[in-house]
Design a protein around this motif. Sequence first.
Motif, short mmCIF file in Angstrom:
data_model
loop_
_atom_site.label_atom_id
_atom_site.label_comp_id
_atom_site.label_asym_id
_atom_site.label_seq_id
_atom_site.Cartn_x
_atom_site.Cartn_y
_atom_site.Cartn_z
N ILE A 79 -104.37 66.46 27.92
CA ILE A 79 -103.05 65.97 27.53
C ILE A 79 -103.02 65.76 26.01
N PRO A 80 -102.06 66.33 25.30
CA PRO A 80 -101.99 66.15 23.85
C PRO A 80 -101.73 64.68 23.49
N ILE A 81 -102.43 64.19 22.47
CA ILE A 81 -102.26 62.83 22.00
C ILE A 81 -101.78 62.85 20.55
N ILE A 82 -100.68 62.16 20.28
CA ILE A 82 -100.19 61.98 18.91
C ILE A 82 -100.42 60.53 18.54
N PHE A 83 -101.28 60.29 17.55
CA PHE A 83 -101.56 58.93 17.09
C PHE A 83 -100.46 58.47 16.15
N LEU A 84 -100.04 57.21 16.31
CA LEU A 84 -99.09 56.57 15.41
C LEU A 84 -99.75 55.34 14.80
N ALA A 99 -111.00 63.38 15.45
CA ALA A 99 -112.29 63.38 16.16
C ALA A 99 -112.15 62.75 17.54
N ALA A 100 -111.21 61.81 17.68
CA ALA A 100 -110.99 61.16 18.97
C ALA A 100 -110.20 62.05 19.93
N GLY A 101 -109.73 63.19 19.44
CA GLY A 101 -109.05 64.13 20.32
C GLY A 101 -107.56 64.25 20.10
N ALA A 102 -107.04 63.66 19.02
CA ALA A 102 -105.60 63.75 18.75
C ALA A 102 -105.22 65.13 18.26
N VAL A 103 -103.98 65.55 18.57
CA VAL A 103 -103.46 66.80 18.03
C VAL A 103 -102.64 66.54 16.77
N ASP A 104 -102.29 65.26 16.54
CA ASP A 104 -101.55 64.91 15.33
C ASP A 104 -101.77 63.43 15.04
N TYR A 105 -101.53 63.06 13.78
CA TYR A 105 -101.76 61.70 13.32
C TYR A 105 -100.64 61.37 12.36
N ILE A 106 -99.74 60.47 12.75
CA ILE A 106 -98.53 60.20 11.99
C ILE A 106 -98.51 58.75 11.53
N SER A 107 -98.27 58.55 10.24
CA SER A 107 -98.19 57.20 9.68
C SER A 107 -96.76 56.68 9.74
N THR A 194 -103.41 71.60 16.74
CA THR A 194 -102.32 71.98 17.64
C THR A 194 -102.44 73.44 18.06
N ALA A 195 -102.70 74.31 17.08
CA ALA A 195 -102.84 75.74 17.38
C ALA A 195 -103.98 75.98 18.36
#
Length: 226
Positions: A79-84, A99-107, A194-195
């Motif tokens: 399951i894709p994870i997007i960190f906020l 490294a934790a497996g996120a596909v994106d990291y958004i501030s 993501t790709a």
Amino acid sequence: MVQKAKILLVDDRPENLLALEAILSALDQTLVRASSGEEALKALLTDDFAVILLDVQMPGMDGFETAAHIKRRERTRDIPIIFLTAINHGPHHTFRGYAAGAVDYISKPFDPWVLRAKVSVFVELYMKNCQLREQASLLRLQLEGNGKDAEGEAKESAGLLAELSARLAAVEEQAEALTKQLNDDSTDAAAVATAAHLERKLTGLRRALDALEPGTGSTSSVSSQN
């Protein structure tokens, strides 16, 4: 009637969850709240989700630890994870998220339109994957069915395989275009992640479809991949 995808929103602050719901409501999907890492893991035991929006800073089990649990489970690891996150500690903190497996990291604060667009990509991919799995399942049932003459069954199976292959090819074409767009910025680690995720999912679907080709004798292997 097409079933809606589920999106898991994980944040310990109710106002943040409310804001996420307001941003993502336009996608017309099912939004599921979780106010802690533990609550998120409980929700993941029973439901399938297209994508997870996960807050990094939470009391008790933080986002990184929650993601680690998600990636260890066979049911949820893809399951894709997007960190906020509300704070930015620089590249090291960001790469820890990947490294934790996120596909994106958004501030935070983030652009609502950008977040909605990114989530919609994973929702669309999830829906297409579900449709392909359902069609493959129907095809298996027809291949295993009784009471059909061999010639008629062969023709019908060939037609269904061709339709499935065409649908998958369309998804592959869309994913290729998306990958090209994301990789235009070679320094964007989220684009690379993501790709890679899209490629893994589509490769698995193509392998499952190829196993249904006449003469492969791999119907059972297809079942194990869905």
